[in-house]
Design a protein around this motif. Structure first.
Motif, PDB file in Angstrom:
ATOM      1  N   LEU A   1      -0.607 -11.191  -8.277  1.00 17.41           N
ATOM      2  CA  LEU A   1       0.158 -10.250  -8.830  1.00 17.41           C
ATOM      3  C   LEU A   1       1.540 -10.628  -8.195  1.00 17.41           C
ATOM      4  CD1 LEU A   1      -1.718  -6.902  -8.606  1.00 17.41           C
ATOM      5  CD2 LEU A   1      -0.935  -8.121 -10.651  1.00 17.41           C
TER       6      LEU A   1
ATOM      7  N   SER B   1      -3.419  -5.631  -1.045  1.00 11.35           N
ATOM      8  CA  SER B   1      -3.398  -5.569  -2.680  1.00 11.35           C
ATOM      9  C   SER B   1      -4.006  -4.383  -3.444  1.00 11.35           C
ATOM     10  CB  SER B   1      -3.929  -6.912  -3.067  1.00 11.35           C
ATOM     11  OG  SER B   1      -3.092  -8.061  -2.577  1.00 11.35           O
ATOM     12  N   ALA B   2      -4.906  -3.877  -2.894  1.00 12.55           N
ATOM     13  CA  ALA B   2      -5.677  -2.990  -3.955  1.00 12.55           C
ATOM     14  C   ALA B   2      -4.773  -1.735  -4.038  1.00 12.55           C
ATOM     15  CB  ALA B   2      -6.941  -2.575  -3.300  1.00 12.55           C
ATOM     16  N   THR B   3      -3.937  -1.362  -2.856  1.00 14.85           N
ATOM     17  CA  THR B   3      -3.066  -0.214  -2.983  1.00 14.85           C
ATOM     18  C   THR B   3      -1.796  -0.308  -3.636  1.00 14.85           C
ATOM     19  OG1 THR B   3      -2.434  -0.629  -0.650  1.00 14.85           O
ATOM     20  CG2 THR B   3      -4.479   0.888  -0.808  1.00 14.85           C
ATOM     21  N   GLY B   4      -1.658  -1.692  -3.908  1.00 13.15           N
ATOM     22  CA  GLY B   4      -0.129  -1.628  -4.531  1.00 13.15           C
ATOM     23  C   GLY B   4       0.783  -2.564  -3.767  1.00 13.15           C
ATOM     24  N   THR B   5      -0.025  -3.670  -3.107  1.00 13.60           N
ATOM     25  CA  THR B   5       0.545  -4.816  -2.642  1.00 13.60           C
ATOM     26  C   THR B   5       1.731  -4.526  -1.602  1.00 13.60           C
ATOM     27  OG1 THR B   5       2.250  -5.390  -4.270  1.00 13.60           O
ATOM     28  CG2 THR B   5      -0.018  -6.258  -4.469  1.00 13.60           C
TER      29      THR B   5
ATOM     30  N   GLU C   1       3.998  -3.669  -5.378  1.00 18.83           N
ATOM     31  CA  GLU C   1       3.769  -3.682  -6.525  1.00 18.83           C
ATOM     32  C   GLU C   1       4.811  -2.738  -7.504  1.00 18.83           C
ATOM     33  OE1 GLU C   1      -0.159  -3.156  -7.469  1.00 18.83           O
ATOM     34  OE2 GLU C   1       0.219  -3.321  -9.629  1.00 18.83           O
TER      35      GLU C   1
ATOM     36  N   PHE D   1     -11.186  -7.974 -11.062  1.00 23.26           N
ATOM     37  CA  PHE D   1     -10.097  -8.997 -10.326  1.00 23.26           C
ATOM     38  C   PHE D   1      -9.156  -9.271 -11.552  1.00 23.26           C
ATOM     39  CE2 PHE D   1     -13.854  -9.923  -7.943  1.00 23.26           C
ATOM     40  CZ  PHE D   1     -13.474  -9.666  -6.709  1.00 23.26           C
ATOM     41  N   CYS D   2      -7.844  -9.211 -11.222  1.00 24.76           N
ATOM     42  CA  CYS D   2      -6.911  -9.624 -12.078  1.00 24.76           C
ATOM     43  C   CYS D   2      -6.743 -11.127 -12.551  1.00 24.76           C
ATOM     44  CB  CYS D   2      -5.465  -9.224 -11.441  1.00 24.76           C
ATOM     45  SG  CYS D   2      -5.217  -7.713 -10.756  1.00 24.76           S
ATOM     46  N   VAL D   3      -6.209 -11.363 -13.478  1.00 29.69           N
ATOM     47  CA  VAL D   3      -5.876 -12.514 -14.113  1.00 29.69           C
ATOM     48  C   VAL D   3      -5.422 -13.519 -12.887  1.00 29.69           C
ATOM     49  CG1 VAL D   3      -4.819 -14.124 -15.668  1.00 29.69           C
ATOM     50  CG2 VAL D   3      -5.561 -11.881 -16.316  1.00 29.69           C
TER      51      VAL D   3
END
Lengths: 489, 703
Positions: B591, B519-523, B2, B413-415
């Protein structure tokens, strides 16, 4: 030269993806260019996944070389009563900052964008769950020492940039930062990518906060229509929906209320007009194939002139939609058969209709051409019967108590949506009508009005009807609409 | 990944006389290089995810110095890697989030602490506590106490943090004990400056290899060595540590003229305590305080001589110690009692709350209360209460003006997130088959427990979803479902979950979110990521791993096809197959997908190529404003707006800018038979002649 006795503190409340981190970097860079000790910190973590987050900065407004090797002690967390500049990228985030005590009348300059990004909890209500924006702006004006409030998102879009640039500009323009405009702009330039657009946004925010440009007036709020407007709107809507005679029926029904109370007549007429123009398959097909609709889609999709836009509609008609078009007797037996056998949702056909295409357009438009048939359809008969029943209750109640009649009129709002949602709403409406209008437990109109209001709010509170069931002291069944026996409460 | 630190890693090369400017985590990394580490590793998790990212982005610099970097499989793996320092003079450091990471690591940490270390071993803990935390609220202090590892809690400014990293290695070597450095969330992300030093190449490294292995049974965790090790901890290592801490003055005492009172605080609490004193008029901007302060940059072991020396002769002291139980306060009490210092009233929890983060407001309130109570000589006691009341008055006024709480805004959740449609499908299945038990796991998918989904009944730990389902699964007549991410799968889920379920012949349903990244930690990369950096193995599929374990029912679904996901879930719920049924919900993290797509689309557009952009929308005149679509989605771009119809009052649904065209709202409208209001608009950018012709003909008809 005497040194400042404390740091300038800046708290930024933002949502994930708004560039709050970049703005913090700009501030730190601008402070560094000015030779001031500065510190920033943040709590990214999972908050950056669409949640609310904050950035916190402190700047000691004296050149480092004047400090004799001493370092100011800066805090990593904001304290109430100790925030000089509170920045919020959205209105409810500004309200949250006030709620947390970070806006004080003797100290805080509040820079906040007035646009709203609704929280899930606000969006998911059946009715209107939105936080009252006026409360937030009013509180901001009372609590902040100085407040710069305007729609910075719009300004950012107009300048082809992100909101962080406008917010930064507004901070600098407000005069609350110990940083010169040039230092701020140099920091943006140093950031590189997108700097030109950011500088435009910065300038726009700066000018408004500094007062050299007028604060953009928010779009005037639409006032709720008064009785005569409602009647005019209703007549026009129903003429469009089914013709002159149907519009006359509307006016006749309004007159039959037999009251001169403008609010009651207005509100009842409003619900009546909406209800009489119920969304059946003919109506949906008609609305979906209007030229104005294709224009609107182009606009919403942000298509530039010359860019073709293909529109695909997600339609899924089923037993009820078919039945609604049949003659009353046939429609009735089809629906009751489907209800008995649990087939109401069994035969829906999911279609991706290219409404902007020739075939899709003609297919959909042909359904709209069934308009003359509508008065002979099953759904028409059903709706008119229920309308008369509801109207009868409003009429009767109006003789006893206007507030009670208003509560009854307002119940029409429960029935919305399509398919399962509509069935649930209708079942709730019928249940309320049965238990609280036709067989009320009290003869006191005030009490009755109160009970109807409570039940209506419960029906709108959650889609599963748990609140309505609880309101009436019944076990909730999430899979079924709320039905309860009359007079049992 | 990310966030890229590629530009910032240049700062890791700074040498003597240069000034480092940057974030806390990057400063810690620089401090490791200045300390001559031979190896580094860890497991990502907020607030130290970026440290792993920095390490990976700094591979070139590491290679130059011969430092080994490992992306460990879990925190346990990271802690076990520190075993390299047991026998050899190798400095090593690992990082993970705490306390959850420390929980996972504690088996290896106990063994490491028992054996003791020859080379300095440092564990950088991201203390995920308080605001912004994503985990259970506990403190790392207990781990230090139970294993006798030392715990550093530096004052949160870069020079001190860097200094404590360097001294941490020395302390570790002086006392043969692993050392933990605790950094709270904001300290990890604090941006400041410090005077850099030139990096030190390690004595032994990938460039200067060890010659001979060294065997010493005394360093093996097996009796009788373990008995000797325990005695060695108490008799030798602990006193050595205390000696080093005293001699090198790791803890700091700041004098003040109000000598009858004092404050003892954790290093990490120093700045917030100082701010409270400033606000109450007892300290200046540079930390010159009228109240004497004893600041513990080492919170374990404590130094009784220093504590007694600070407290003796005062009437009252306040211990500012975040978190519970109050280990430090109790130890202060014990130290004073053991040394017969009985005249000092020790305050702590009581003036300050027992539980919860010590925010600015909390500490301000606690310090004001303490001062009012302790009544330092020649001070107007009423002043403190009045000052606190004045500072917090706007908060009370705001509550009145705002009338009730503002809506909360938890993460979600993201878009376009590929996990959202799976939960929409689960909602639909629930509607049809009734409610069922769902064992949740750790990852972005844990957000499904929040509105609008409220799916997931328990969370027991990372990768432990399926393990947590093993008993509850047999207690329901209906099948239960477990959610796990691919991150959790590789962390722990493969063995404690899948292998265990197959071995015990459990009859559960496991939905694995295959989004391709942590993903939750920055992909960050996972063994099964769709693409890999050059220094990683290229193809490690979850599917092959599970086939190897003998999973007999495994199906893959396309997440965005809500109808198929629901169908697959129903099939798993009702299948005759007895045994673990695995549904792989396949959809790449949006993302990462957008990160790849955006530049490509921009390039195509600039080159004049035809690009079709998809955006979803809601017809405002057919939307009746019931918002059932929102209750099934929760997408940030599916929101509401004022009803344009003057006859209606409730807001209508709308899709705002930012929609990535994932199609979930349309799919939901279909799968749940919601309403006919959703449409998909395909905007043809850079249209060709054919596009323009067709569009022209269409307009003739539709207008």
């Amino acid at each position: 030269m005497s040194l400042p006795d404390r740091t300038i503190t800046i708290l930024v409340a933002a949502l994930g993806g708004e560039g709050g981190g970049v703005m913090a970097d700009w501030l730190i860079e601008a402070a560094a260019q000015s030779g001031f000790p500065a510190q920033s910190t943040s709590i990214p973590g999972v908050a950056q996944r669409t949640g609310a987050t904050t950035y916190y900065l402190e700047i000691y407004a004296a050149k480092r070389d004047q400090l004799g090797g001493r370092e100011p002690v800066m805090s990593l967390t904001p304290s109430p009563g100790n925030v000089d500049v509170m920045v919020a990228s959205e209105l409810v985030e500004a309200a949250r900052a006030m709620q947390n005590g970070y806006v004080s009348p003797d100290r805080t300059t509040l820079i906040a964008s007035t646009h709203r990004i609704y929280a899930t909890m606000e969006k998911m209500q059946m009715g209107d769950g939105r936080f009252d924006s006026d409360r937030a702006t009013n509180a901001a004006k009372q609590l902040a020492k100085h407040a710069a409030l305007f729609d910075m998102r719009e300004l950012a879009q107009a300048n082809g940039t992100v909101i962080n640039a406008v917010l930064f500009g507004a901070m600098a323009g407000s005069g609350a930062l110990p940083l010169a405009r040039e230092a701020c702009e140099a920091a943006i330039r140093k950031g590189g990518r997108g700097a030109e657009a950011s500088l435009r946004g910065f300038a726009a925010g700066f000018e408004i906060a500094a007062g050299t440009h007028a604060t953009p007036e928010p779009a005037a709020k639409r006032l709720p229509p008064v009785m005569q407007e409602i009647l005019d709107l209703g007549v026009a809507r129903l003429k469009d929906y089914q013709g002159e005679a149907y519009a006359n029926l509307f006016m006749q029904r309004v007159r039959s209320l037999g009251t001169n109370d403008a609010k009651l007549v207005g509100e009842t007429a409003r619900h009546l007009a909406v209800w009489m123009s119920y969304e059946d398959i003919i109506r949906v097909a008609d609305l979906k194939t209007r030229a104005s609709r294709f224009e609107r889609v182009r606009q919403e999709a942000g298509a530039k002139p010359g860019e073709p836009v293909v529109v695909i509609d997600y339609l899924k008609p089923g037993v009820e939609e078919l039945a609604s078009l049949l003659p009353p007797s046939m429609g009735r037996s089809l629906v009751s058969w489907a209800e008995k056998n649990g087939k109401l949702d069994a035969y829906n056909i999911g279609m991706h209709v290219k409404t902007s295409g020739m075939f899709g357009f003609l297919m959909t438009r042909s359904l709209a051409w069934l308009k003359p048939w509508r008065p002979h359809s099953y759904r028409y008969a059903e709706e008119q019967q229920l309308i008369e029943r509801w109207l009868g209750h409003v009429r009767d109640a109006a003789k006893r108590s206007v507030p009670l009649a208003l509560e009854i009129a307002e119940c029409a709002r429960i029935m919305k949506g399509y398919g399962d949602t509509h069935r649930r709403g209708k079942a709730n409406f019928l249940a309320i009508m049965d238990a609280l209008m036709e067989n009320p437990a009290t003869a006191d109109p005030d009490e009755q009005a109160k009970s109807i209001r409570k039940a209506r709010e419960a029906a709108l509170a959650d889609p599963e009807g748990k609140a309505l069931s609880a309101d009436l002291g019944r076990p909730a069944d999430a899979s079924k609409p709320v039905i309860w026996l009359s007079k049992s409460t | 990944m990310e966030r890229s630190f590629a530009e910032e890693v240049g700062k890791l090369k700074l040498g003597d006389g240069e000034t480092f400017r940057g974030e806390g985590i990057l400063a810690v990394t620089k401090a490791l290089l200045q300390s001559g580490v031979s190896y580094v590793g860890g497991y990502q998790g907020a607030p130290v995810s970026h440290m792993m990212d920095v390490l990976n982005d700094a591979r070139d610099i590491m290679d130059e110095l011969g430092i080994h970097i490992e992306t460990n499989a879990s925190e346990a793996g990271a802690a076990a890697m520190l075993g390299a320092s047991i026998n050899y003079p190798l400095r090593g450091a690992v990082t993970f989030k705490s306390t959850v990471g420390t929980n996972v690591a504690s088996d290896a940490l106990s063994n490491l602490a028992s054996a003791g270390v020859k080379g300095g071993a440092l564990i950088v803990l991201g203390e995920d506590y308080g605001e912004g935390a994503s985990i259970i609220q506990e403190r790392s202090h207990a781990f230090a106490m139970k294993s006798q590892m030392w715990l550093l809690d530096p004052r949160p400014n870069l020079p001190k943090i860097v200094d404590m990293v360097e001294k941490g290695f020395e302390l570790s070597e002086a006392s043969n004990t692993p050392v933990m450095l605790e950094l709270r969330i904001r300290a990890c992300h604090v941006h400041g400056t410090f005077a850099a030093k030139t990096n030190r190449a390690p004595q032994f490294s990938r460039r200067h290899a060890l010659e001979n292995p060294e065997f010493d049974f005394g360093r093996i965790s097996l009796p009788p060595s373990t008995y000797a090790q325990e005695k060695h901890k108490i008799d030798v290592r602990w006193p050595a540590a205390v000696k080093y801490i005293r001699e090198r003055k790791l803890n700091e005492t700041f004098p003040g003229d109000l000598e009858d009172i004092g404050i003892l605080c954790q290093g990490g609490m120093y700045n917030v305590t100082m701010r409270a004193l400033q606000q109450l008029g007892l300290a200046d901007a540079f930390g010159a305080s009228r109240v004497p302060i004893y600041c513990m940059n080492v919170t374990y072991p404590m130094v009784p001589e220093e504590i007694v020396g600070f407290c003796a002769g005062r009437r009252a002291v306040l211990v500012v110690e975040e978190g519970q139980p109050a280990y430090i306060e109790d130890a202060v009490q014990a130290a004073l009692r053991r040394n017969d210092v009985n005249g000092v009233k020790v305050h702590g929890k009581g003036m300050l709350p027992l539980a919860g983060e010590y925010t600015g407001e909390t500490v301000l309130g606690g310090v004001a209360k303490f001062l009012e109570h302790a009544a330092p000589r020649e001070m107007d006691v009423g002043h403190f209460r009045a000052a606190f009341e004045k500072l917090t008055a706007p908060k009370r006024r705001a509550a009145e003006l705002l009338g009730g709480g503002v809506p909360a805004r938890p993460p979600g959740f993201c878009v376009g997130c590929p996990e959202r449609p799976v939960f929409s499908a689960m909602k639909l299945v629930e509607r049809e088959l009734g409610a069922y038990h769902v064992s949740a796991d750790i990852g972005c998918h844990t957000f499904a427990t929040l509105p609008p989904f409220n799916i997931g009944h328990t969370v027991l730990g990372y990768g432990l979803g399926l393990a947590s389902n093993s008993a509850v699964n047999t207690m329901f007549s209906k099948r239960t479902v477990t959610i796990m991410g691919d991150g959790g799968f590789w962390h722990n889920g493969l063995t404690s979950g899948v292998a265990n379920a197959v071995f015990n012949q459990d009859d559960g349903i496991l939905v694995i979110m295959k989004n391709g990244y942590s993903s939750a930690t920055g992909t960050q990369e996972l063994p099964s990521s769709p693409q890999h950096s050059p220094h990683k193995a290229q193809d490690m599929g979850m599917e092959r791993a599970m086939q190897g374990l003998g999973v007999g029912w495994m199906k893959t679904v396309d997440n965005y096809n809500v109808g198929s996901v629901a169908k697959m879930l129903k099939e798993a719920m009702t299948s005759d197959y007895q045994g673990l049924k695995v549904i792989i919900a396949d959809g790449e993290c949006q993302l990462e997908r957008q990160r790849k797509l955006r530049p490509e689309t921009a390039r195509q557009l600039a080159a004049g190529e035809r690009v079709v952009r998809t955006k979803y929308g809601v017809d405002e005149d057919t939307c009746t404003g019931d918002h059932s679509c929102i209750r099934l989605s929760g997408c940030p771009t599916l929101t509401i707006k004022d009803n344009p119809d003057p006859l209606r009052t409730d807001p209508v649904a709308t899709v705002i800018d930012g929609c990535v065209g994932c199609g979930l709202c349309g799919e939901n409208a279909h799968a749940a038979t919601l309403c006919p209001s959703f449409y998909r608009a395909e905007v043809v950018q850079n249209p060709n002649a054919w596009d323009r012709l067709v569009a022209g003909l269409r307009t003739l008809i539709t207008h």
